[in-house]
Design a protein around this motif. Structure first.
Motif, PDB file in Angstrom:
ATOM      1  N   GLU A 346       1.106  -1.363  -0.083  1.00  0.00           N
ATOM      2  CA  GLU A 346       0.153  -0.135   0.236  1.00  0.00           C
ATOM      3  C   GLU A 346       0.554   1.461  -0.044  1.00  0.00           C
ATOM      4  OE1 GLU A 346      -0.175  -2.155   2.244  1.00  0.00           O
ATOM      5  OE2 GLU A 346      -2.185  -3.501   1.781  1.00  0.00           O
ATOM      6  N   ASP A 347       2.134   1.136   0.943  1.00  0.00           N
ATOM      7  CA  ASP A 347       3.477   2.469   1.204  1.00  0.00           C
ATOM      8  C   ASP A 347       3.632   2.463  -0.692  1.00  0.00           C
ATOM      9  OD1 ASP A 347       3.130   3.028   3.864  1.00  0.00           O
ATOM     10  OD2 ASP A 347       3.621   1.022   3.818  1.00  0.00           O
ATOM     11  N   GLY A 348       4.085   1.212  -1.135  1.00  0.00           N
ATOM     12  CA  GLY A 348       4.479   1.374  -2.480  1.00  0.00           C
ATOM     13  C   GLY A 348       3.712   1.755  -3.963  1.00  0.00           C
ATOM     14  N   LEU A 349       2.500   1.753  -3.676  1.00  0.00           N
ATOM     15  CA  LEU A 349       0.788   2.541  -3.913  1.00  0.00           C
ATOM     16  C   LEU A 349       1.033   3.949  -3.800  1.00  0.00           C
ATOM     17  CD1 LEU A 349      -1.382   2.328  -6.337  1.00  0.00           C
ATOM     18  CD2 LEU A 349      -2.719   1.802  -4.421  1.00  0.00           C
ATOM     19  N   ALA A 350       1.340   4.026  -2.622  1.00  0.00           N
ATOM     20  CA  ALA A 350       0.950   5.709  -2.443  1.00  0.00           C
ATOM     21  C   ALA A 350       1.789   6.589  -3.309  1.00  0.00           C
ATOM     22  CB  ALA A 350       0.965   5.763  -0.432  1.00  0.00           C
ATOM     23  N   VAL A 351       3.262   5.479  -3.376  1.00  0.00           N
ATOM     24  CA  VAL A 351       4.315   6.821  -2.932  1.00  0.00           C
ATOM     25  C   VAL A 351       4.298   6.493  -4.885  1.00  0.00           C
ATOM     26  CG1 VAL A 351       7.118   6.379  -4.212  1.00  0.00           C
ATOM     27  CG2 VAL A 351       5.816   5.893  -1.313  1.00  0.00           C
ATOM     28  N   GLN A 352       3.352   5.900  -5.806  1.00  0.00           N
ATOM     29  CA  GLN A 352       3.567   5.938  -7.267  1.00  0.00           C
ATOM     30  C   GLN A 352       2.404   6.986  -7.574  1.00  0.00           C
ATOM     31  OE1 GLN A 352       5.797   4.265  -8.845  1.00  0.00           O
ATOM     32  NE2 GLN A 352       5.030   5.041 -11.195  1.00  0.00           N
ATOM     33  N   GLN A 353       1.787   6.751  -6.951  1.00  0.00           N
ATOM     34  CA  GLN A 353       0.713   7.386  -7.448  1.00  0.00           C
ATOM     35  C   GLN A 353       1.314   9.071  -6.859  1.00  0.00           C
ATOM     36  OE1 GLN A 353      -2.157   6.936  -3.876  1.00  0.00           O
ATOM     37  NE2 GLN A 353      -3.819   6.298  -5.438  1.00  0.00           N
ATOM     38  N   VAL A 354       1.550   9.253  -5.772  1.00  0.00           N
ATOM     39  CA  VAL A 354       2.767  11.202  -5.908  1.00  0.00           C
ATOM     40  C   VAL A 354       3.626  10.961  -6.954  1.00  0.00           C
ATOM     41  CG1 VAL A 354       4.199  11.978  -4.819  1.00  0.00           C
ATOM     42  CG2 VAL A 354       1.914  10.784  -3.589  1.00  0.00           C
ATOM     43  N   LEU A 355       4.280  10.464  -7.449  1.00  0.00           N
ATOM     44  CA  LEU A 355       5.400  10.997  -8.372  1.00  0.00           C
ATOM     45  C   LEU A 355       4.262  11.395  -9.856  1.00  0.00           C
ATOM     46  CD1 LEU A 355       7.791   7.181  -7.726  1.00  0.00           C
ATOM     47  CD2 LEU A 355       7.866   9.813  -7.068  1.00  0.00           C
ATOM     48  N   ALA A 356       3.708   9.892  -9.948  1.00  0.00           N
ATOM     49  CA  ALA A 356       2.872   9.847 -11.983  1.00  0.00           C
ATOM     50  C   ALA A 356       2.309  11.285 -11.001  1.00  0.00           C
ATOM     51  CB  ALA A 356       1.677   9.117 -11.699  1.00  0.00           C
ATOM     52  N   ALA A 357       1.687  11.847  -9.612  1.00  0.00           N
ATOM     53  CA  ALA A 357       1.589  13.408 -10.259  1.00  0.00           C
ATOM     54  C   ALA A 357       2.196  14.313 -10.296  1.00  0.00           C
ATOM     55  CB  ALA A 357      -0.045  13.535  -9.203  1.00  0.00           C
ATOM     56  N   ILE A 358       3.471  13.891  -9.959  1.00  0.00           N
ATOM     57  CA  ILE A 358       4.197  15.037  -9.862  1.00  0.00           C
ATOM     58  C   ILE A 358       4.649  14.861 -11.987  1.00  0.00           C
ATOM     59  CG2 ILE A 358       7.005  15.953 -10.372  1.00  0.00           C
ATOM     60  CD1 ILE A 358       7.080  14.256  -7.257  1.00  0.00           C
ATOM     61  N   GLU A 359       4.356  14.212 -12.476  1.00  0.00           N
ATOM     62  CA  GLU A 359       4.618  13.701 -14.348  1.00  0.00           C
ATOM     63  C   GLU A 359       3.662  14.819 -14.499  1.00  0.00           C
ATOM     64  OE1 GLU A 359       6.815  10.280 -15.719  1.00  0.00           O
ATOM     65  OE2 GLU A 359       5.622   8.842 -14.826  1.00  0.00           O
ATOM     66  N   THR A 360       2.487  14.108 -14.005  1.00  0.00           N
ATOM     67  CA  THR A 360       1.260  14.961 -14.667  1.00  0.00           C
ATOM     68  C   THR A 360       1.619  16.392 -14.468  1.00  0.00           C
ATOM     69  OG1 THR A 360      -0.028  13.337 -14.254  1.00  0.00           O
ATOM     70  CG2 THR A 360      -1.116  15.675 -14.416  1.00  0.00           C
ATOM     71  N   SER A 361       1.828  16.837 -13.635  1.00  0.00           N
ATOM     72  CA  SER A 361       1.999  18.316 -13.035  1.00  0.00           C
ATOM     73  C   SER A 361       3.498  19.033 -14.168  1.00  0.00           C
ATOM     74  CB  SER A 361       2.748  18.489 -11.985  1.00  0.00           C
ATOM     75  OG  SER A 361       3.073  19.607 -11.800  1.00  0.00           O
ATOM     76  N   HIS A 362       3.697  18.267 -14.518  1.00  0.00           N
ATOM     77  CA  HIS A 362       5.111  18.454 -15.373  1.00  0.00           C
ATOM     78  C   HIS A 362       4.769  18.382 -17.066  1.00  0.00           C
ATOM     79  CE1 HIS A 362       9.002  18.813 -18.165  1.00  0.00           C
ATOM     80  NE2 HIS A 362       8.229  17.765 -18.011  1.00  0.00           N
ATOM     81  N   GLN A 363       4.013  17.624 -17.416  1.00  0.00           N
ATOM     82  CA  GLN A 363       2.845  17.711 -18.489  1.00  0.00           C
ATOM     83  C   GLN A 363       1.774  19.391 -18.332  1.00  0.00           C
ATOM     84  OE1 GLN A 363       1.503  13.404 -18.883  1.00  0.00           O
ATOM     85  NE2 GLN A 363       3.613  13.199 -18.770  1.00  0.00           N
ATOM     86  N   ALA A 364       1.757  19.260 -17.436  1.00  0.00           N
ATOM     87  CA  ALA A 364       0.828  20.505 -17.613  1.00  0.00           C
ATOM     88  C   ALA A 364       1.750  21.705 -16.938  1.00  0.00           C
ATOM     89  CB  ALA A 364      -0.902  20.269 -16.177  1.00  0.00           C
ATOM     90  N   GLY A 365       2.897  21.683 -16.718  1.00  0.00           N
ATOM     91  CA  GLY A 365       3.118  23.015 -17.373  1.00  0.00           C
ATOM     92  C   GLY A 365       3.684  23.534 -15.664  1.00  0.00           C
ATOM     93  N   GLY A 366       3.803  22.855 -14.570  1.00  0.00           N
ATOM     94  CA  GLY A 366       3.921  22.644 -13.388  1.00  0.00           C
ATOM     95  C   GLY A 366       2.391  23.415 -12.834  1.00  0.00           C
ATOM     96  N   ALA A 367       1.513  22.579 -12.795  1.00  0.00           N
ATOM     97  CA  ALA A 367       0.182  22.931 -12.538  1.00  0.00           C
ATOM     98  C   ALA A 367       0.060  21.755 -11.255  1.00  0.00           C
ATOM     99  CB  ALA A 367      -0.892  22.601 -13.148  1.00  0.00           C
ATOM    100  N   ARG A 368      -0.466  22.887 -10.516  1.00  0.00           N
ATOM    101  CA  ARG A 368      -0.797  22.649  -9.110  1.00  0.00           C
ATOM    102  C   ARG A 368      -1.768  20.054  -9.254  1.00  0.00           C
ATOM    103  NH1 ARG A 368      -4.856  21.409  -5.188  1.00  0.00           N
ATOM    104  NH2 ARG A 368      -4.148  21.681  -2.282  1.00  0.00           N
ATOM    105  N   VAL A 369      -1.110  19.852  -8.622  1.00  0.00           N
ATOM    106  CA  VAL A 369      -1.972  18.051  -9.728  1.00  0.00           C
ATOM    107  C   VAL A 369      -2.671  17.419  -7.854  1.00  0.00           C
ATOM    108  CG1 VAL A 369      -1.868  16.078 -10.203  1.00  0.00           C
ATOM    109  CG2 VAL A 369      -1.424  17.852 -11.723  1.00  0.00           C
ATOM    110  N   GLU A 370      -4.547  17.404  -7.603  1.00  0.00           N
ATOM    111  CA  GLU A 370      -3.953  16.464  -6.319  1.00  0.00           C
ATOM    112  C   GLU A 370      -3.690  15.290  -6.909  1.00  0.00           C
ATOM    113  OE1 GLU A 370      -7.456  17.020  -4.966  1.00  0.00           O
ATOM    114  OE2 GLU A 370      -8.010  19.165  -5.198  1.00  0.00           O
ATOM    115  N   VAL A 371      -3.848  14.117  -5.770  1.00  0.00           N
ATOM    116  CA  VAL A 371      -3.179  12.972  -5.757  1.00  0.00           C
ATOM    117  C   VAL A 371      -4.226  11.705  -5.745  1.00  0.00           C
ATOM    118  CG1 VAL A 371      -1.636  11.234  -4.365  1.00  0.00           C
ATOM    119  CG2 VAL A 371      -0.722  13.881  -4.719  1.00  0.00           C
TER     120      VAL A 371
END
Length: 384
Positions: A346-371
């Motif tokens: 479950e901890d690994g899933l939670a970490v991966q959700q954060v990493l995926a959100a960081i990638e999504t934010s980058h693709q959106a020009g640094g926009a705030r992305v909720e996890v």
């Protein structure tokens, strides 16, 4: 007790992490005699010549080139997955389905979907116990830092700064590897070092991450392959992010494999209303505490400090490799007595959700992305 009464271990992969985990399985019984005994049964890899050499060096009883066959064997109880990230999910899912206990080196998997599947498999009837290999949770100074934060020694935490910096890719002529290809690594430094950073934030504070802003950068877009031909780098070299936790703590995160002069520098600072904590992996046995009494450097080598009772007399420092031995001991104890395991899948899933959100934010020009489905960090007992 006969040798067959011990838990048979198979490690899949014999490179960097395979060697580190092999060292842990070889030493765990000597320093944690209360844990169930293990038998270093099988080392698994693809190149039989190199595999045989590694098994002889590391102390394995036998070898195998087919990990699927290993999962059918009655003499294997624990499967330790040390492969490149794109293979984690397939191997771990099959091992859990076979009823084996499973340790997966971080990150849990390359995608959120694979992590979700692993969480479900770990909770299925008949599955063995499962642990994710974030070894820095077993650094005594960091385990002590978590305890001090929970005790309120720094007051209410407001800010955290985490920087994990290496320089092994600073040379633009450094060659291609599986870590530089998205299809095998999932991401670059974000998944490699950023996963450690995010896990430490959750571990130290006992909180989940609710939202992020992120930026990624690939400084060297092409690198020489085995034949000298330039190949495209498809992952990030460096990443920056701002993270917001459940309680409103703001954390800054910086990770890079291009930080010239930094070999393996994980620096963590926690700032609270009454004090602060500072840690640097390159001074692994030290924790700096600032409170009402001023600044003090704690040498974390006392028997009452987390994990230290298994090791050396007061003042005798530990190293990076000791964390893997303590990790193996925690898994074995949980197998024996059914106690909770940290970090779990479950901890690994939670970490991966954060990493995926960081990638999504980058693709959106640094926009705030909720996890999405942010998971709070599970309570953790850190042993003395």
């Amino acid at each position: 007790m006969t040798d067959r009464d011990a838990l048979g271990v198979a490690v899949i992969g014999y490179s960097f992490m395979g060697r580190a985990h092999s060292n842990a399985w070889r030493n765990v019984g000597a320093f944690y005699p209360d844990a169930p005994r293990v038998r270093m049964q099988t080392l698994v890899g693809r190149d039989q010549t190199a595999l045989t050499r590694a098994a002889d060096t590391l102390g394995w009883a036998d070898t195998a080139t087919d990990w699927r066959e290993v999962l059918t064997r009655d003499d294997i109880d624990v499967v330790d997955v040390c492969t490149p990230g794109h293979l984690h999910a397939e191997v771990a899912l099959a091992a859990l389905a076979a009823g084996k206990h499973v340790l997966v080196e971080k990150p849990l998997a390359n995608t959120v979907a694979d992590c979700e599947a692993l969480v479900a498999a770990a909770q299925a009837p008949g599955a063995g116990r499962s642990m994710l290999g974030f070894n820095y949770r077993r650094v005594p100074a960091l385990a002590l830092a978590r305890d001090l934060i929970a005790q309120g020694r720094v007051g209410q935490v407001r800010q955290v700064r985490i920087a994990y910096l290496q320089d092994w890719l600073a040379d633009e002529d450094a060659g291609m590897s599986w870590r530089l290809r998205r299809e095998t690594a999932g991401s670059g430094v974000l998944g490699d070092l950023g996963s450690h950073a995010v896990d430490q934030l959750r571990f130290l504070l006992g909180q989940g991450v609710q939202a992020v802003r992120g930026q990624l950068r690939t400084f060297v877009p092409q690198r020489p392959g085995p034949d000298g031909t330039l190949e495209q780098v498809t992952v990030d070299d460096a990443a920056w992010a701002t993270l917001e936790t459940d309680s409103g703590v703001v954390a800054s995160l910086e990770v890079s494999r291009m930080a010239t002069g930094r070999k393996n520098s994980l620096q963590i600072e926690v700032f609270g209303t009454r004090g602060s904590l500072r840690f640097d992996l390159e001074r692994l046995n030290e924790l700096v505490l600032v409170d009402g009494q001023g600044a003090s450097t704690i040498l974390v080598t006392e028997p009452e400090h987390p994990y230290l009772d298994a090791w050396w007399p007061t003042g005798h420092t530990l190293g990076w490799d000791h964390t893997f031995t303590s990790q193996a001991a925690d898994l074995l104890r949980a197998v024996a007595d059914g106690t909770p395991i940290h970090p779990g899948f479950e901890d690994g899933l939670a970490v991966q959700q954060v990493l995926a959100a960081i990638e999504t934010s980058h693709q959106a020009g640094g926009a705030r992305v909720e996890v999405p489905s942010a998971q709070p960090a599970a309570p953790v007992h850190t042993p003395a």
